[in-house]
Design an enzyme around this catalytic site. Structure first.
Site, PDB file in Angstrom:
ATOM      1  N   HIS A  48      -5.993  -3.701   3.706  1.00 18.42           N
ATOM      2  CA  HIS A  48      -4.683  -3.734   3.045  1.00 18.42           C
ATOM      3  C   HIS A  48      -3.805  -4.901   3.517  1.00 18.42           C
ATOM      4  O   HIS A  48      -3.431  -5.749   2.712  1.00 18.42           O
ATOM      5  CB  HIS A  48      -3.995  -2.376   3.200  1.00 18.42           C
ATOM      6  CG  HIS A  48      -2.543  -2.390   2.863  1.00 18.42           C
ATOM      7  ND1 HIS A  48      -2.072  -2.636   1.589  1.00 18.42           N
ATOM      8  CD2 HIS A  48      -1.437  -2.230   3.633  1.00 18.42           C
ATOM      9  CE1 HIS A  48      -0.752  -2.605   1.592  1.00 18.42           C
ATOM     10  NE2 HIS A  48      -0.341  -2.363   2.821  1.00 18.42           N
ATOM     11  N   GLU A  76       4.714   0.290  12.236  1.00 23.38           N
ATOM     12  CA  GLU A  76       4.894   1.609  11.635  1.00 23.38           C
ATOM     13  C   GLU A  76       3.655   2.496  11.807  1.00 23.38           C
ATOM     14  O   GLU A  76       3.763   3.670  12.108  1.00 23.38           O
ATOM     15  CB  GLU A  76       5.227   1.424  10.149  1.00 23.38           C
ATOM     16  CG  GLU A  76       5.538   2.698   9.409  1.00 23.38           C
ATOM     17  CD  GLU A  76       6.886   3.300   9.807  1.00 23.38           C
ATOM     18  OE1 GLU A  76       7.552   2.722  10.688  1.00 23.38           O
ATOM     19  OE2 GLU A  76       7.233   4.356   9.258  1.00 23.38           O
ATOM     20  N   ASP A  77       2.489   1.908  11.622  1.00 22.16           N
ATOM     21  CA  ASP A  77       1.286   2.740  11.507  1.00 22.16           C
ATOM     22  C   ASP A  77       0.311   2.665  12.684  1.00 22.16           C
ATOM     23  O   ASP A  77      -0.708   3.341  12.672  1.00 22.16           O
ATOM     24  CB  ASP A  77       0.511   2.371  10.228  1.00 22.16           C
ATOM     25  CG  ASP A  77       1.298   2.732   8.980  1.00 22.16           C
ATOM     26  OD1 ASP A  77       2.225   3.558   9.106  1.00 22.16           O
ATOM     27  OD2 ASP A  77       1.001   2.198   7.910  1.00 22.16           O
ATOM     28  N   ASP A 139       3.181  -6.239  -0.569  1.00 24.29           N
ATOM     29  CA  ASP A 139       2.708  -4.946  -0.078  1.00 24.29           C
ATOM     30  C   ASP A 139       2.647  -3.950  -1.238  1.00 24.29           C
ATOM     31  O   ASP A 139       1.649  -3.271  -1.465  1.00 24.29           O
ATOM     32  CB  ASP A 139       3.689  -4.478   1.010  1.00 24.29           C
ATOM     33  CG  ASP A 139       3.378  -3.094   1.538  1.00 24.29           C
ATOM     34  OD1 ASP A 139       2.193  -2.818   1.800  1.00 24.29           O
ATOM     35  OD2 ASP A 139       4.320  -2.296   1.705  1.00 24.29           O
ATOM     36  N   ASP A 260       3.729 -10.021 -32.301  1.00 23.62           N
ATOM     37  CA  ASP A 260       4.446  -9.489 -31.153  1.00 23.62           C
ATOM     38  C   ASP A 260       3.519  -9.083 -30.015  1.00 23.62           C
ATOM     39  O   ASP A 260       3.984  -8.694 -28.961  1.00 23.62           O
ATOM     40  CB  ASP A 260       5.294  -8.286 -31.577  1.00 23.62           C
ATOM     41  CG  ASP A 260       6.461  -8.739 -32.416  1.00 23.62           C
ATOM     42  OD1 ASP A 260       6.868  -9.907 -32.236  1.00 23.62           O
ATOM     43  OD2 ASP A 260       6.945  -7.960 -33.238  1.00 23.62           O
TER      44      ASP A 260
HETATM   45 MN    MN Z   1       1.670  -1.863   3.693  1.00 25.75          MN
END
Ligand code: MN
Length: 715
Positions: A48, A76-77, A139, A260
């Protein structure tokens, strides 16, 4: 998954000076920190941040931003700390990572009317560096691309809604067309799968019918332009399902209108060619009136440039084209990011905390509706505000230079009233310390605590100041009431009367007071005299016993607030606690002092010589080590008490008062005790700055021939 060397190569392709070792270190650090964590998709978690970094290199952002992409989830993780990142990657990257971490903690109330509000909150929360927001968008982009793997439907929906309401409009505002389109499309697929499916089906049907209409139109356009010796690149595409959906909803257009759903871009080398292309197209095919816009001669405020036109093209189809140069194309796709990229290479560009906010405001899209105008002006107003967060990530907007006390009151009046301390970004902080953008504030409350009047000297928000004053008034009234009660008892006693409730109520009414409480307050404050009360309660009463010249009552009147303005700094306890100065010993700056804590009331400051302290010998836990704050001592006025014995002569009192006045002190209160035929004792409460000021006054009095002794009174 991108490999380490690929990432480095991508950055070096547009920034040859990129710090390769920094990128490598960040790659390894993030990989190790995320370790064996997994994503819902079954990929390793590290994929990620790596993809996020990849998206950022796609925007050609600087090395620090790409590194931030790699590190953005570590605080954070994982077990990684801000301090570790600072050690390894320096303050700039730490600040960016902290910014993204903070941003990730904000919770948006999705669904509902707060969209614009949320947008502003988000914008401002990261106002000191736009790169934080770019990382957050990357992110979100990757999270949206992998949204299908999230198992819980309600979580998918929440993320998609947030993307639709917050992040996509934000990308649009920042001129990042490509990111906006992709975010919207992904969110739309999740939020309205039925509509998405039916649009996709019908697009497929049209494709089958039209046998590759887009490719044929591209060919026609290229042909005619090449005939005129123009070097162009024509890009054609079906519009995305979401933008078709929007148009159908907005304009009530039937789905069959093919023009369109197709859009073409003609990308050329220079501005002159843009107009040459336009001339050829308009000569060859009839233009459709009202659809022509020249954003090259008048760019949008976000620097978007292009010529837009629609004409009846080959096979009588309505063809919508945008004509632009490569550079204009990059700005249109990357918006602020491209802007950032160009500017970052310019060494002269100033770097300041609010530069990006200012630029962002300046580059906001052209104002088209009153609502937008309002939003725009509000944004500018926000520069006078500071945005902080609760530990749960809720955003609290406060006036600039607001303190934790303002924060506490902004959260809830009850929290403000009972607050005794604060943690700012996890660290104990003084209540008076001004808060900064993005500070996370945790308020510490204690049951039964009440606001300290000293807070008024640093609280800035109207809500906090009103609450503090309300408490101050209430406390003052309590004191007046006690005093009034004592005065009433004394006068009734002197008159040999006893007043029951009925009598008091009748007297209150007669004296235009609502309750007996109000009556006492008026008496204590001096709005009513004791004689007035006696006359109202027992008309015609006479005072039987001779009273002292002045009531011997505690000197607790007036100047309550001033006397209580905090000028002590407290060691070893919660700052901002209510502080009051003892009436027994009247401490003034310069005295050696000690605080005695009464739970629920705060600390009472005594001089160390005060006799009252003996009562607390058994409770050492209530003793506080306090000292005067050297700076503020001069500015504040304190009340000290002296006792003077002077000759009982005409004019003696007057001459004492003259000495005091000539030392620029005010007398707050004065009590005369008859002592003997020759001497009288007078107890004087006077306003002084500190012990030195007091010493000067005492010296002046002692020099007076009529004075036999002067002493500070300490309990
Ligand atoms: Mn993230």
């Amino acid at each position: 998954m991108i490999r380490q060397y690929e990432l480095v190569e991508q950055v070096r392709a547009y920034d040859p000076n990129a710090d390769e070792s920094l990128l490598n270190r960040a790659y390894v650090f993030s990989m190790k920190a995320h370790g064996s964590q997994m994503r819902d998709s079954g990929d390793s978690y590290f994929s990620h941040p790596l993809e996020v970094a990849g998206i950022l290199t796609g925007m050609k952002l600087d090395c620090a931003t790409v590194v931030t992409g790699l590190l953005h989830d570590t605080i954070e993780d994982t077990l990684a700390t801000s301090e570790q990142i600072e050690d390894l990657f320096g303050p700039e990257i730490t600040k960016l990572v902290d910014g993204v971490t903070k941003l990730s903690k904000i919770r948006f109330p999705t669904e509902g009317a707060h969209r614009a509000e949320n947008f502003r909150k988000l914008l401002l929360a990261m106002s000191d560096d736009i790169r934080v927001l770019l990382v957050k968008l990357a992110d979100r982009m990757h999270n949206m691309r992998t949204l299908v793997h999230v198992k819980k439907p309600e979580k998918r929906r929440r993320i998609a809604l947030e993307t639709m309401e917050i992040y996509a409009p934000l990308a649009e505002r920042m001129g990042m067309q490509g990111i906006k389109d992709e975010l919207q499309e992904l969110a739309f697929t999740e939020l309205n799968p039925d509509a998405h499916n039916s649009i996709m089906k019908r697009l497929q049907y049209l494709r089958d019918e039209g046998t590759d209409m887009v490719a044929r139109v591209i060919l026609d356009l290229e042909q005619i332009l090449k005939l005129n010796n123009l070097n162009v690149r024509v890009v054609g595409r079906e519009k995305r399902a979401y933008s078709i959906w929007q148009k159908m909803e907005r304009d009530n257009v039937p789905f069959e209108r093919l023009s369109d759903i197709m859009a073409f871009r003609i990308i050329v080398d220079d501005v002159a060619t843009c107009y040459a292309v336009l001339g050829i197209l308009h000569t060859k095919w009839p233009m459709i009136p009202g659809r022509f816009k020249d954003y090259i001669s008048t760019p949008k405020q976000n620097e978007y440039q292009s010529i837009h036109t629609t004409f009846l093209g080959p096979e009588s189809l309505r063809i919508e084209v945008q004509i632009r140069t490569e550079e204009m194309h990059e700005v249109a796709e990357l918006g602020v990011a491209a802007h950032w990229h160009y500017k970052a290479n310019d060494a002269k560009v100033e770097r300041g905390p609010y530069r990006w906010l200012r630029e962002l405001i300046e580059t906001l899209d052209q104002i088209e509706t009153p609502e937008e105008f309002l939003e725009h002006t509000k944004l500018e107003m926000f520069q006078d505000q500071v945005f902080c967060f609760t530990p749960k990530g809720a955003l609290i907007a406060l006036p600039t230079s607001a303190t934790s006390v303002d924060f506490a009151y902004a959260v809830h009046t009850q929290i403000g009233d009972t607050c005794v301390g604060a943690k700012v970004n996890g660290k104990r902080a003084q209540l008076r310390q001004p808060l900064l953008h993005g500070d996370q504030v945790e308020i510490i409350c204690a049951e039964g605590q009440t606001p300290s009047p000293t807070w008024e000297s640093f609280a800035v928000s109207a809500k906090a100041r009103m609450a503090i004053r309300r408490f101050a008034r209430q406390r003052q009234n309590d004191e007046y009431r006690r005093l009034g009660n004592a005065i009433a008892d004394k006068i009734f006693c002197s008159a040999g009367r006893e007043a029951d409730n009925d009598v008091l109520q009748a007297a209150a009414e007669q004296l235009h007071q609502k309750t007996t409480g109000d009556l006492y307050v008026a008496l204590g404050r001096g709005d009513l005299t004791d004689r007035q009360l006696l006359e109202a309660a027992f008309p015609g009463s006479k005072i039987k016993r001779r009273r002292d010249k002045v009531l011997a009552l505690p000197f607790s009147r007036s100047r309550w607030r001033k006397r209580n303005v905090e000028t002590v700094s407290i060691n070893g306890m919660i700052p901002g606690i209510a502080i009051r100065y003892a009436e027994c010993c009247h401490p003034i700056p310069g005295d050696r002092i000690v605080g005695i804590v009464t739970p629920g009331e705060g600390a009472m400051i005594h001089t160390t010589e005060c006799e009252v302290l003996e009562n607390f010998n058994g409770t050492p836990e209530r003793w506080l080590d306090v000292s005067w704050e050297p700076d503020s001592a001069e500015a504040e006025i304190h009340v000290g008490r002296i006792s003077t014995v002077a000759a009982n002569e005409a004019g003696a009192l007057g001459s004492l008062l003259t000495v005091i006045a000539s030392n620029s002190s005010n007398i707050v209160n004065l009590k005369i005790n008859d002592r003997s035929k020759d001497f009288f004792e007078v107890v004087i409460d006077l306003e002084v700055r500190d012990v030195k000021h007091m010493a000067n006054i005492i010296a002046g009095l002692r020099a007076n021939a009529l004075v036999s002794s002067v002493n500070r009174v300490r309990g």
